[in-house]
Write an enzyme that holds these catalytic residues in place. Structure first.
Site: not given
Length: 387
Positions: A66-70
């Site tokens: 999820r937002s650890a992608t950012k």
């Protein structure tokens, strides 16, 4: 609970915290890896590969983070800046002329990374099919008017961050962020980390889903403040609209979703891949030279935005592309930088201690920025280091 892997001498409390996540906090399958000064000191995994299955989690099992992608995607823009190919203080429209419509002429590249672009929502959300098309998201944000004057305030760009970043990378390099990352970083380093999961690796990814667990006691708020709850429930709020920029949200277990490259939400990684990525940002590892110069590390973690977040409704802190240590998302020390993933995952680096951390799970809880399972592991590392 059967836990596999190793911990270096002195890091045994991290193993204890990892076991507790399964016994008390609802983990079904998860892994954690920690590097110190480029050397792996924690490498643990356990449970099942699929949140709803029985096959065991194995070394090399990967999950959507999820937002650890950012935080992973942010490195692309910072490395392009480090190489002299991108000016952080240039208008986005300098690289992407179509973006300048509807009052966005003064949106700077740095505003994309520090969540000050004023573009966290879309007036017309994308369908799941449109979201997987690499052209549709950028077209939508290029046509969108800001909801506040760019640069004057900050609010988490939950989904639009990815389209803004991806199109900037494409305009500068001719490749999307996932392609560039694979060719320049994760491929050469052999990281088990993909922004756009190749078909050849698809069998390694587990199924993700929602889980419940006992609420922790002490140190973390068990229930969100009323204002936060109301913001998520109100269809007209910036909070609800930001997370609904794709509606309905795609099935995160679908092969087409995993194969797409959405730099805000859908990287697939092992815990080791995520931790070693951060280890390589801040220092040399056994098989790689550091990626970020000291100057770029400071860009990543120098405070750019702080205070009440217009989307998340709590106080947040951001550098360029990275969340910074704070009450909304505690990391190791005030000098840490990284990014959580909604519902569980976490990756970060702490240059002062030389720690790089990665946690991935197939069980998503209701948390947005500070999952109790990841936080228990971080506290264990902090205790080991006597911080």
């Amino acid at each position: 609970m059967d836990v596999h892997g190793t911990v270096a001498e002195g890091f045994e409390p991290v193993r204890d915290a990892f076991v507790r996540n399964f016994e008390a906090l609802g983990d079904r399958g998860a892994a954690v890896a920690v590097y110190r000064d480029g050397r792996k000191v924690v490498d643990l995994w356990g449970g099942t590969k699929d949140v709803d299955g029985t096959a065991p989690w194995e070394r090399g099992t990967a999950q959507v983070v999820r937002s650890a992608t950012k935080g992973v995607a942010a490195a692309v823009l910072l490395l392009l800046h480090q190489r002299g190919e991108l000016d952080l203080d240039a208008p986005v429209g300098h690289y992407w002329p179509e973006f300048k419509a509807r009052g966005k002429e003064r949106v700077l590249v740095r505003h994309v990374l520090n969540h000050r672009a004023g573009l966290p929502v879309l007036d017309r959300p994308l369908t799941p099919q449109e979201a997987l098309d690499p052209l549709k998201g950028p077209e939508a944000v290029a046509a969108q008017a800001p909801v506040w004057e760019p640069g004057t305030d900050h609010g988490y760009h939950a989904l639009t961050y990815g389209w803004l970043l991806d199109e900037l990378v494409r305009r500068v390099t001719g490749q999307g962020a996932g392609e560039w990352l694979a060719s320049q970083v994760t491929g050469p380093l052999g990281l088990d980390l993909w922004l756009g999961l190749p078909e050849s690796e698809a069998g390694r990814a587990g199924r993700v889903g929602r889980v419940e667990g006992a609420e922790p006691t002490g140190g973390l708020r068990a229930r969100p403040k009323r204002s936060v709850t109301e913001a998520y429930e109100d269809p007209a709020s910036l909070t609800r609209r930001a997370f609904a920029a794709i509606s309905p949200f795609p099935d995160q277990n679908a092969p087409a979703y995993r194969a797409a490259a959405l730099p805000a939400t859908n990287a697939t990684a092992t815990a080791d891949g995520l931790a070693r990525f951060y280890a390589t940002l801040i220092g040399d590892t056994a098989d790689a030279t550091r990626l970020f110069t000291p100057e770029t590390v400071e860009l990543a973690r120098a405070e750019e935005s702080a205070g009440p977040d217009r989307v998340l409704v709590v106080g947040t802190r951001f550098g360029l592309g990275y969340m910074l240590h704070g009450s909304a998302s505690p990391f190791l020390t005030p000098g840490s930088f990284g990014h959580p993933g909604r519902g569980g995952a976490l990756g970060f680096a702490d240059p002062e201690t030389g720690i790089a951390f990665g946690y991935v799970t197939n069980g998503f809880r209701k948390t947005v920025t500070a999952d109790p399972r990841a936080q228990g592991l971080v506290r264990a590392v902090r205790g080991v280091l006597d911080l």
